[in-house]
Design an enzyme around this catalytic site. Structure first.
Site, PDB file in Angstrom:
ATOM      1  N   GLN A  39       6.104  27.673  18.619  1.00 42.77           N
ATOM      2  CA  GLN A  39       7.018  27.902  17.482  1.00 42.77           C
ATOM      3  C   GLN A  39       8.041  28.977  17.855  1.00 42.77           C
ATOM      4  OE1 GLN A  39       3.409  27.834  16.438  1.00 42.77           O
ATOM      5  NE2 GLN A  39       3.834  25.674  16.410  1.00 42.77           N
TER       6      GLN A  39
ATOM      7  N   GLY B  21      20.300  26.284  30.110  1.00 43.91           N
ATOM      8  CA  GLY B  21      19.874  24.886  30.209  1.00 43.91           C
ATOM      9  C   GLY B  21      21.064  23.992  29.899  1.00 43.91           C
TER      10      GLY B  21
ATOM     11  N   ASP C  18      11.302  25.101  18.563  1.00 41.81           N
ATOM     12  CA  ASP C  18      12.020  23.984  19.193  1.00 41.81           C
ATOM     13  C   ASP C  18      13.172  24.450  20.076  1.00 41.81           C
ATOM     14  OD1 ASP C  18      10.411  22.275  17.559  1.00 41.81           O
ATOM     15  OD2 ASP C  18      11.794  22.677  15.917  1.00 41.81           O
ATOM     16  N   GLU C  19      13.039  25.616  20.686  1.00 39.55           N
ATOM     17  CA  GLU C  19      14.138  26.144  21.512  1.00 39.55           C
ATOM     18  C   GLU C  19      14.180  25.537  22.913  1.00 39.55           C
ATOM     19  OE1 GLU C  19      11.854  28.116  20.097  1.00 39.55           O
ATOM     20  OE2 GLU C  19      12.844  29.450  18.671  1.00 39.55           O
TER      21      GLU C  19
ATOM     22  N   PRO D 216      14.057  14.962  10.858  1.00 38.82           N
ATOM     23  CA  PRO D 216      15.351  15.467  11.326  1.00 38.82           C
ATOM     24  C   PRO D 216      15.394  16.981  11.161  1.00 38.82           C
ATOM     25  CG  PRO D 216      15.608  14.151   9.314  1.00 38.82           C
ATOM     26  CD  PRO D 216      14.158  14.098   9.679  1.00 38.82           C
TER      27      PRO D 216
ATOM     28  N   LEU E 270      22.998  23.982  26.050  1.00 43.18           N
ATOM     29  CA  LEU E 270      24.404  24.369  26.079  1.00 43.18           C
ATOM     30  C   LEU E 270      25.295  23.129  26.154  1.00 43.18           C
ATOM     31  CD1 LEU E 270      25.905  27.032  26.086  1.00 43.18           C
ATOM     32  CD2 LEU E 270      25.688  27.107  28.558  1.00 43.18           C
TER      33      LEU E 270
ATOM     34  N   LYS F 109      11.191  25.521  24.948  1.00 40.70           N
ATOM     35  CA  LYS F 109      10.275  26.343  25.748  1.00 40.70           C
ATOM     36  C   LYS F 109       9.589  25.542  26.839  1.00 40.70           C
ATOM     37  CE  LYS F 109       8.220  27.726  21.946  1.00 40.70           C
ATOM     38  NZ  LYS F 109       9.214  27.416  20.907  1.00 40.70           N
TER      39      LYS F 109
END
Ligand code: IMP
Length: 427
Positions: free
Chosen positions: A224, A413, A12-13, A304, A332, A15
């Site tokens: 992932q 970002g 969940d970065e 969550p 950020l 991508k």
């Protein structure tokens, strides 16, 4: 240029967004691992696309999309995505290529995932219930595996499904007292999906090598995050594939040496979904604030997400094992308004300080974090497009992390849209 984009945390970065930006100059986008457990969100203009199986390049009409052999394909989800994109005016006709060697996730995999998690109770992994583990287990076990290539021979597929259903039904009944697997129902659905999917099935390894030889730009998209990697993540609280960049070669047949840059993705903080150790977790007002401001709820399950401070020990480990050349830091903007920020620079384990990440879940659950504390910033940075225009505290925060993870942070970002990104051009 060939790029590989991979998450360096627990998934969940962000991508989807980076892949979408890089896809502008890519001819082909490739998924190489995972399945419909992934959730990649791409925002184009004001439109939001949530993709699970389809490579994120799908939202760019001229880009070819490849689903490699390392992916486990849930046909129901994939057909749903193809139809969903078509309803929004985006066709995949002639530009989706699915590996004949990719394994297929069927209803009994999802059933087994749920039954097993229920039976484990408090020891459950906290999976997405998308049948990922059981499908990869069948792949490794070989005898009951079904691949995309099997759809070329429907009589053969029918026979195989009956055999698999009989075997699975007996196990499910014995272990969980569950209903038998409906082989005929599954076969009918397979016939339906075949119409859309079979024409996309091919030898994607050959397709990719020929494309690279012709000088095409290829972008490889991880799913992932590296800390969920089956071999190098926080086992057993991991997913069932090599989610780090190490899965790339095996997952699509293209060697790592053909990649010009491995781009590691991080969020400006940490999140994790499901069970497992999470040293910098903030199960308090700070975590709550990050969750609400960053909309930290699962794209696939709506759960969550657990939130915490940035963990430089964990990210340095992922960058190291994955051969990461540069880092893109997302979200950020979410940290604006926090008076101070912490970054974990080392762990204390059994009284000793270390900067090497122990991926063993038991050991990791015992570490104590050693934090560096810096000032936060109040300014809204979401419309800033130049590094120099960022508040000095934001730049210090990034430089601190850069030093700790020993990798340049080249993309920032500052919001969900394509345009909300700052490029530092260091690499
Ligand atoms: P599975 O991949 O569904 O078997 O789940 C195994 C673990 O990986 C669980 O902790 C999930 O929450 C986590 N996981 C799987 N896919 C993702 C993802 O795309 N983002 C974040 N966590 C994920």
């Amino acid at each position: 240029m060939n790029y590989c984009v991979v998450g360096l945390q627990w998934g969940d970065e962000g991508k989807g967004k980076v892949v979408d930006i890089l896809a502008e100059n890519s001819d082909i986008v490739v998924r190489y691992a995972g399945g419909a457990n992934a959730g990649h969100t791409v925002t184009v203009a004001e439109e939001r696309f949530a993709l699970h199986l389809m490579p994120s390049g799908a939202v760019r009409p001229g880009t070819a999309c490849v689903i490699g052999n390392g992916v486990v394909v849930d046909p129901e989800v994939l057909v749903g995505e193809i139809e969903g994109l078509a309803r929004r005016g985006i066709t995949m006709e002639g530009r989706l290529f699915i590996s004949e060697n990719a394994h297929v996730v069927l209803d009994y995999h999802k059933q087994e995932d749920r039954l097993r998690e229920e039976a484990l109770g408090k020891n459950k992994i906290g999976t997405t219930a998308r049948g990922i583990g059981p499908c990869y287990a069948d792949k490794v076990g070989r005898s009951f595996a079904i691949r995309m290539a099997d759809w070329r021979d429907m009589d053969g597929l029918h026979d195989k499904l009956r055999q698999v259903a009989d075997y699975k039904s007996r196990i499910f009944r014995a272990l969980y007292n569950a209903e038998p697997v409906d082989a005929e129902g599954i076969f009918e659905k397979c016939k339906m999906y075949r119409e859309t999917l079979l024409r996309c099935v091919c030898n994607t390894t050959r397709y990719l090598h020929e494309a690279i030889e012709q000088g095409k730009n290829v972008l490889f998209e991880g799913a992932q995050g590296s800390l969920l990697d089956l071999d190098h993540g926080t086992f057993p609280f991991v997913t069932s594939s090599n989610a780090s960049s190490l899965g790339m070669g095996a997952g699509c047949g293209v060697p790592m040496k053909l990649i010009d840059s491995f781009i590691g993705l991080v969020k400006a903080y940490s999140t994790r979904v499901g069970s497992g150790p999470f040293p910098t977790e903030q199960d308090n007002e700070i975590g709550h604030r990050i969750r609400e401001k960053g909309h930290e709820y699962g794209t696939t399950t709506g759960r969550p997400r657990r939130c915490g401070w940035f963990d430089a020990v964990a990210v340095a480990y992922s960058a190291r094992i994955g051969g990461i050349d540069e880092i893109a830091m997302m979200h950020l903007d979410t940290l604006a308004g926090m008076p101070e920020l912490k970054v974990c620079r080392a762990y204390r384990i059994d009284g000793r300080e270390t900067t090497f990440f122990p991926c063993d879940a038991e050991e990791l659950s015992r570490v104590e974090c050693v934090y560096e504390t810096v000032s936060g910033w109040n300014e809204d940075i979401s419309s800033i497009s130049q590094w120099e225009d960022l508040p000095v505290e934001t730049r210090r925060y990034i430089e601190l992390i850069e030093g700790l993870v020993k990798t340049p942070i080249t993309i920032l970002g500052v919001g969900p849209r394509r345009s909300q990104a700052i490029f530092r051009n260091q690499v």
